[in-house]
Write an enzyme that holds these catalytic residues in place. Structure first.
Site, PDB file in Angstrom:
ATOM      1  N   SER A   1     -38.102 -66.876  94.955  1.00  0.00           N
ATOM      2  CA  SER A   1     -39.332 -66.309  95.531  1.00  0.00           C
ATOM      3  C   SER A   1     -39.862 -67.283  96.575  1.00  0.00           C
ATOM      4  CB  SER A   1     -40.379 -66.154  94.425  1.00  0.00           C
ATOM      5  OG  SER A   1     -41.662 -65.900  94.978  1.00  0.00           O
TER       6      SER A   1
ATOM      7  N   TYR B   1     -45.393 -69.975  87.607  1.00  0.00           N
ATOM      8  CA  TYR B   1     -44.495 -68.986  88.232  1.00  0.00           C
ATOM      9  C   TYR B   1     -43.740 -69.648  89.388  1.00  0.00           C
ATOM     10  CZ  TYR B   1     -42.627 -65.011  90.732  1.00  0.00           C
ATOM     11  OH  TYR B   1     -41.761 -64.150  91.364  1.00  0.00           O
TER      12      TYR B   1
HETATM   13  P1  NDP Z   1     -40.398 -55.485  88.150  1.00  0.00           P
HETATM   14  O1  NDP Z   1     -41.517 -55.811  87.236  1.00  0.00           O
HETATM   15  O2  NDP Z   1     -40.380 -54.146  88.808  1.00  0.00           O
HETATM   16  O3  NDP Z   1     -38.999 -55.653  87.393  1.00  0.00           O
HETATM   17  C1  NDP Z   1     -38.771 -56.722  86.524  1.00  0.00           C
HETATM   18  C2  NDP Z   1     -37.531 -56.418  85.703  1.00  0.00           C
HETATM   19  O4  NDP Z   1     -37.286 -57.547  84.850  1.00  0.00           O
HETATM   20  C3  NDP Z   1     -37.701 -55.204  84.798  1.00  0.00           C
HETATM   21  O5  NDP Z   1     -36.532 -54.435  84.824  1.00  0.00           O
HETATM   22  C4  NDP Z   1     -37.901 -55.807  83.418  1.00  0.00           C
HETATM   23  O6  NDP Z   1     -37.332 -54.958  82.442  1.00  0.00           O
HETATM   24  C5  NDP Z   1     -37.072 -57.089  83.546  1.00  0.00           C
HETATM   25  N1  NDP Z   1     -37.473 -58.087  82.554  1.00  0.00           N
HETATM   26  C6  NDP Z   1     -38.651 -58.764  82.492  1.00  0.00           C
HETATM   27  N2  NDP Z   1     -38.655 -59.556  81.407  1.00  0.00           N
HETATM   28  C7  NDP Z   1     -37.452 -59.377  80.790  1.00  0.00           C
HETATM   29  C8  NDP Z   1     -36.866 -59.907  79.626  1.00  0.00           C
HETATM   30  N3  NDP Z   1     -37.498 -60.799  78.859  1.00  0.00           N
HETATM   31  N4  NDP Z   1     -35.621 -59.504  79.288  1.00  0.00           N
HETATM   32  C9  NDP Z   1     -34.972 -58.603  80.051  1.00  0.00           C
HETATM   33  N5  NDP Z   1     -35.471 -58.061  81.161  1.00  0.00           N
HETATM   34  C10 NDP Z   1     -36.699 -58.445  81.524  1.00  0.00           C
HETATM   35  O7  NDP Z   1     -40.384 -56.648  89.242  1.00  0.00           O
HETATM   36  P2  NDP Z   1     -39.495 -56.886  90.556  1.00  0.00           P
HETATM   37  O8  NDP Z   1     -38.377 -55.954  90.630  1.00  0.00           O
HETATM   38  O9  NDP Z   1     -40.427 -56.962  91.707  1.00  0.00           O
HETATM   39  O10 NDP Z   1     -39.000 -58.360  90.274  1.00  0.00           O
HETATM   40  C11 NDP Z   1     -37.659 -58.699  90.026  1.00  0.00           C
HETATM   41  C12 NDP Z   1     -37.483 -60.174  90.264  1.00  0.00           C
HETATM   42  O11 NDP Z   1     -37.838 -60.500  91.599  1.00  0.00           O
HETATM   43  C13 NDP Z   1     -38.320 -61.079  89.379  1.00  0.00           C
HETATM   44  O12 NDP Z   1     -37.550 -62.196  89.010  1.00  0.00           O
HETATM   45  C14 NDP Z   1     -39.475 -61.502  90.291  1.00  0.00           C
HETATM   46  O13 NDP Z   1     -40.012 -62.750  89.919  1.00  0.00           O
HETATM   47  C15 NDP Z   1     -38.769 -61.574  91.611  1.00  0.00           C
HETATM   48  N6  NDP Z   1     -39.605 -61.436  92.794  1.00  0.00           N
HETATM   49  C16 NDP Z   1     -40.485 -60.389  92.921  1.00  0.00           C
HETATM   50  C17 NDP Z   1     -41.266 -60.282  94.071  1.00  0.00           C
HETATM   51  C18 NDP Z   1     -42.285 -59.200  94.252  1.00  0.00           C
HETATM   52  O14 NDP Z   1     -43.217 -59.394  95.070  1.00  0.00           O
HETATM   53  N7  NDP Z   1     -42.172 -58.067  93.587  1.00  0.00           N
HETATM   54  C19 NDP Z   1     -41.119 -61.234  95.181  1.00  0.00           C
HETATM   55  C20 NDP Z   1     -40.203 -62.308  94.912  1.00  0.00           C
HETATM   56  C21 NDP Z   1     -39.455 -62.384  93.783  1.00  0.00           C
HETATM   57  P3  NDP Z   1     -37.933 -54.660  80.981  1.00  0.00           P
HETATM   58  O15 NDP Z   1     -39.414 -54.800  81.070  1.00  0.00           O
HETATM   59  O16 NDP Z   1     -37.468 -53.270  80.683  1.00  0.00           O
HETATM   60  O17 NDP Z   1     -37.283 -55.683  80.114  1.00  0.00           O
HETATM   61  C1  8X3 Z   2     -43.430 -62.853  94.137  1.00  0.00           C
HETATM   62  C2  8X3 Z   2     -44.016 -63.132  95.478  1.00  0.00           C
HETATM   63  O1  8X3 Z   2     -45.988 -64.202  96.662  1.00  0.00           O
HETATM   64  O2  8X3 Z   2     -46.441 -62.960  94.611  1.00  0.00           O
HETATM   65  O3  8X3 Z   2     -42.500 -63.815  93.798  1.00  0.00           O
HETATM   66  O4  8X3 Z   2     -45.377 -65.106  94.521  1.00  0.00           O
HETATM   67  S1  8X3 Z   2     -45.512 -63.903  95.296  1.00  0.00           S
END
Ligand code: NDP
Ligand code: 8X3
Length: 257
Positions: A139, A152
């Site tokens: 991120s 985070y």
């Molecule tokens: P979502 O919340 O839409 O998706 C997160 C996914 O992670 C879900 O499928 C959830 O599935 C899974 N998950 C969370 N905890 C667990 C666990 N303990 N075991 C298994 N699966 C888990 O978020 P995003 O798609 O946006 O995020 C995906 C990744 O990208 C993350 O690592 C996030 O930190 C990163 N990211 C996101 C950004 C954003 O702005 N959205 C920007 C930069 C990075 P379930 O709950 O069914 O287990």
């Molecule tokens: C998610 C992007 O800017 O919310 O990783 O940290 S930010």
């Protein structure tokens, strides 16, 4: 041979978008997540296009991950790809007000879950050799601090350094590693971060034209499809509406209080 991809966290956001993107290109998929109904419904839908194996498993549960991966059917003995995507942020309160359980959850998911998955799958990626790829979801928070990013951001800094270090150890195996570092993207990420508060979710994205999960899936698809002699080490992306702000300065006080 049909390439196989393992995606953690395929029940929403980036993971789900990647599952759809790679299924459309004919890749076999192993999809994980905790929400069983969502996972099975996605797997059923994509099964019309490709071979899909859903695994309901919590990445924090080392033994369950080990069991799930060691029990993979023989057709998945080699993997062309891994997307370490499962992750979350909890809250944006100042560190001094945070709940330690939330910090544990972020460390256990974003750091330890990613570690377990990677270690357990490395032999299958190495068995594939040239052209195999790992994409880790870092991120911008791993590169740049902002108020309330504390654990985070630190967990994503771990992901960045771990990704770069893996490249050293995988030298000579052909396995590639990329740390993808997105900024503002619209997904359930912000609902999770703000405990389901829709108004806070709306405020995060209001008027910002954020990156969409399909944009991330397209970027990851591009990374995977680079020629086998190229490794994208890290890739940071933001919506054009996002950039950096000034350093904070407390004025009118010599010692900052
Ligand atoms: P979502 O919340 O839409 O998706 C997160 C996914 O992670 C879900 O499928 C959830 O599935 C899974 N998950 C969370 N905890 C667990 C666990 N303990 N075991 C298994 N699966 C888990 O978020 P995003 O798609 O946006 O995020 C995906 C990744 O990208 C993350 O690592 C996030 O930190 C990163 N990211 C996101 C950004 C954003 O702005 N959205 C920007 C930069 C990075 P379930 O709950 O069914 O287990
Ligand atoms: C998610 C992007 O800017 O919310 O990783 O940290 S930010």
């Amino acid at each position: 041979m049909t390439p196989t991809l393992f995606i953690t966290g395929a029940t929403s956001g980036f993971g789900e978008a990647c599952a759809r993107r790679f299924a459309a290109a004919g890749w076999s998929l192993i999809l994980t997540g905790r929400r069983e109904e969502r996972l099975h419904s996605l797997a059923d839908e994509l099964s019309a296009q490709t071979d899909v194996l859903p695994l309901v498993v919590d990445v924090r549960d080392r033994l369950a991950m080990q069991e799930a991966i060691l029990s993979l059917p023989p057709r998945f003995s080699t993997l062309r790809g891994l997307i370490n995507n499962a992750g979350l942020a909890l809250g944006t309160s100042p560190a001094q007000d945070c709940n330690l359980d939330d910090w544990d959850t972020m460390v256990d998911t974003n750091i330890k879950g990613l570690m377990y998955t990677t270690r357990l799958l490395l032999p299958r990626l190495i068995a594939h050799g040239a052209g195999a790829s790992i994409v880790n979801l870092g991120s911008i928070a791993g590169n740049w601090p902002y108020p309330g990013s504390h654990v985070y951001g630190a967990s994503k800094a771990f992901v960045r350094q771990f990704s770069l270090s893996l490249r050293c150890d995988l030298q000579g195996t052909g396995v590639r590693v990329t740390n993808l570092e997105p900024g503002l993207c619209e997904s359930e990420f912000s609902l999770v971060r703000f405990s389901g508060d829709q108004s806070k979710y709306d405020a995060v994205y209001a008027g910002a034209n954020p990156i969409q999960p399909t944009d991330i899936a397209e970027t990851i698809f591009w990374v995977f499809n680079q020629p086998a002699h190229i490794n994208i080490n890290s890739l940071e992306l933001m919506p054009i509406t996002q950039s950096w702000n000034n350093f904070a300065i407390t004025r009118g006080s010599a010692n900052g209080v």
